[in-house]
Design a protein around this motif. Structure first.
Motif, PDB file in Angstrom:
ATOM      1  N   ILE A 167      77.954  89.688  -3.302  1.00 18.70           N
ATOM      2  CA  ILE A 167      76.552  89.717  -3.713  1.00 18.70           C
ATOM      3  C   ILE A 167      75.763  90.361  -2.577  1.00 18.70           C
ATOM      4  O   ILE A 167      75.891  89.978  -1.414  1.00 18.70           O
ATOM      5  N   GLY A 168      74.946  91.350  -2.931  1.00 13.36           N
ATOM      6  CA  GLY A 168      74.080  92.006  -1.953  1.00 13.36           C
ATOM      7  C   GLY A 168      72.712  92.228  -2.558  1.00 13.36           C
ATOM      8  O   GLY A 168      72.501  91.989  -3.749  1.00 13.36           O
TER       9      GLY A 168
ATOM     10  N   ASN B 139      66.953  89.813   1.843  1.00 20.43           N
ATOM     11  CA  ASN B 139      67.228  90.973   2.697  1.00 20.43           C
ATOM     12  C   ASN B 139      66.044  91.922   2.555  1.00 20.43           C
ATOM     13  O   ASN B 139      66.097  92.911   1.845  1.00 20.43           O
ATOM     14  N   TYR B 140      64.965  91.597   3.273  1.00 16.52           N
ATOM     15  CA  TYR B 140      63.706  92.309   3.083  1.00 16.52           C
ATOM     16  C   TYR B 140      63.474  93.326   4.187  1.00 16.52           C
ATOM     17  O   TYR B 140      63.422  92.989   5.371  1.00 16.52           O
TER      18      TYR B 140
ATOM     19  N   SER C  20      73.822  96.793   3.184  1.00 16.72           N
ATOM     20  CA  SER C  20      75.008  96.068   3.671  1.00 16.72           C
ATOM     21  C   SER C  20      74.693  95.058   4.770  1.00 16.72           C
ATOM     22  O   SER C  20      75.601  94.440   5.313  1.00 16.72           O
ATOM     23  N   GLY C  21      73.404  94.854   5.106  1.00 18.02           N
ATOM     24  CA  GLY C  21      73.050  93.967   6.211  1.00 18.02           C
ATOM     25  C   GLY C  21      73.172  92.490   5.927  1.00 18.02           C
ATOM     26  O   GLY C  21      73.317  91.683   6.855  1.00 18.02           O
ATOM     27  N   VAL C  22      73.112  92.119   4.643  1.00 18.64           N
ATOM     28  CA  VAL C  22      73.298  90.724   4.222  1.00 18.64           C
ATOM     29  C   VAL C  22      74.211  90.753   3.002  1.00 18.64           C
ATOM     30  O   VAL C  22      73.828  91.268   1.947  1.00 18.64           O
ATOM     31  N   LEU C  23      75.416  90.220   3.147  1.00 18.48           N
ATOM     32  CA  LEU C  23      76.397  90.252   2.064  1.00 18.48           C
ATOM     33  C   LEU C  23      77.094  88.901   1.944  1.00 18.48           C
ATOM     34  O   LEU C  23      77.543  88.344   2.951  1.00 18.48           O
ATOM     35  N   LEU C  24      77.162  88.410   0.733  1.00 17.91           N
ATOM     36  CA  LEU C  24      77.904  87.179   0.463  1.00 17.91           C
ATOM     37  C   LEU C  24      79.231  87.571  -0.174  1.00 17.91           C
ATOM     38  O   LEU C  24      79.260  88.132  -1.278  1.00 17.91           O
TER      39      LEU C  24
END
Length: 305
Positions: free
Chosen positions: A125-126, A208-209, A154-158
């Motif tokens: 999830i991104g 991821n703002y 790609s800076g915050v990925l689950l």
């Protein structure tokens, strides 16, 4: 909660700032994994002490330097950006998910609601990369991404480790990297979007703002209070080459970052940041000259036609 970071020694200070904001707002017990090939023993000890004092575990995992030795690296990117793709191989088989976080972010709220999201059978999830989807669409065109496809940051990925252990093939990813290396602008991010294009879920942007203004007009609107986010971001991501720990940074949410940064500045650093308004004024002046100079030139050309 499992947290993953991948970096080298150059990003240790931003990592400490990110972790401080994380511990302030997320009260869950965490296992914090570091994938590294170039982080000193001293810095690893510092991280271990810091994280242990906050009731969580620090688990460094060394990555052989040759895993991505031929991967494209340019501008301010480093080879460590690829290491997140090793999570399903390097993390314990008992773990079902891990949240990857870039070090150039601030946490402003609880992450558990996002961490516990249903994957709906997807590998990860991104969040949407708003700039590339709406303003820099030529970046999507360059990698043959369709207009209607959502390009994620790609800076915050689950990561869904359970699914990845069955579906993710590192060799296929490396082959894709080799085939597309002349087309990509954002190395790992372009490749992640291409590889997982049919196997990803898009989450809310509040996790991821982007701190960018989008334009000088947008910057002025923000500065005069005419434009604010509709929803309060939970994760602020200081995307791009200009970073808030640099003295000439003038992006959004700077003062919020400086609240953490000032504790990590040397005496020389504090002196430099004392003169920050001067640095920012010069940088803004140059940006305005470029913007309006180009406008005047184009306008004159238009009059001659």
């Amino acid at each position: 909660m499992n947290i993953l970071v991948t970096l080298d020694d150059n990003y240790i200070r931003p990592l400490f700032i990110m972790l401080e904001s994380l511990f302030r707002h997320e009260k869950s017990k965490m296992d914090i994994y570091l994938f590294y090939s170039d982080v000193s023993e001293d810095n690893r000890k510092r991280l271990h002490t810091y994280i242990k004092k906050r009731g969580s575990r620090f688990i460094p995992i060394y990555v052989e330097d040759d895993v991505f030795q031929d991967a494209p690296v340019f501008r301010y990117f480093t080879k460590e950006m690829y290491y997140r793709l090793l999570c399903s191989r390097l993390l314990p088989e008992t773990e079902e998910r891990v949240l990857y976080l870039d070090p150039d972010i601030l946490i402003r709220g609880a992450l558990l609601p996002f961490y516990e999201m249903d994957f709906q059978g997807k590998q990860l999830i991104g969040m949407e990369d708003y700039a590339i989807n709406h303003m820099l669409t030529e970046k999507k065109d360059a990698i043959a991404f369709k207009k209607e496809e959502c390009y994620i940051n790609s800076g915050v990925l689950l990561f869904n480790l359970t699914k990845m252990r069955k579906a993710f093939v590192l060799e296929d990813f490396i082959n894709l990297l080799e085939a597309r290396k002349d087309q990509i602008s954002y190395p790992d991010q372009d490749l992640i979007n291409l590889y997982f294009r049919e196997d990803k879920l898009v989450g809310e942007r509040i996790y991821n703002y982007n701190t960018g203004y989008g334009s000088i007009k947008g910057m002025l609107a923000w500065a005069f209070g005419l434009k604010r986010e509709k929803e309060e971001p939970v994760i602020i991501h200081y995307m791009g080459k200009s970073k808030p720990w640099q003295v000439d940074y003038y992006g959004k949410y700077y003062f919020e970052y400086y609240h953490y940064l000032k504790k990590h500045l040397s005496f020389k650093g504090k002196i430099l940041f004392f003169f920050k308004p001067c640095y920012v004024a010069v940088k803004l002046g140059k940006a305005l000259v470029r913007k309006w100079g180009a406008f005047l030139v184009n306008g004159e050309r238009g009059d001659k036609r």
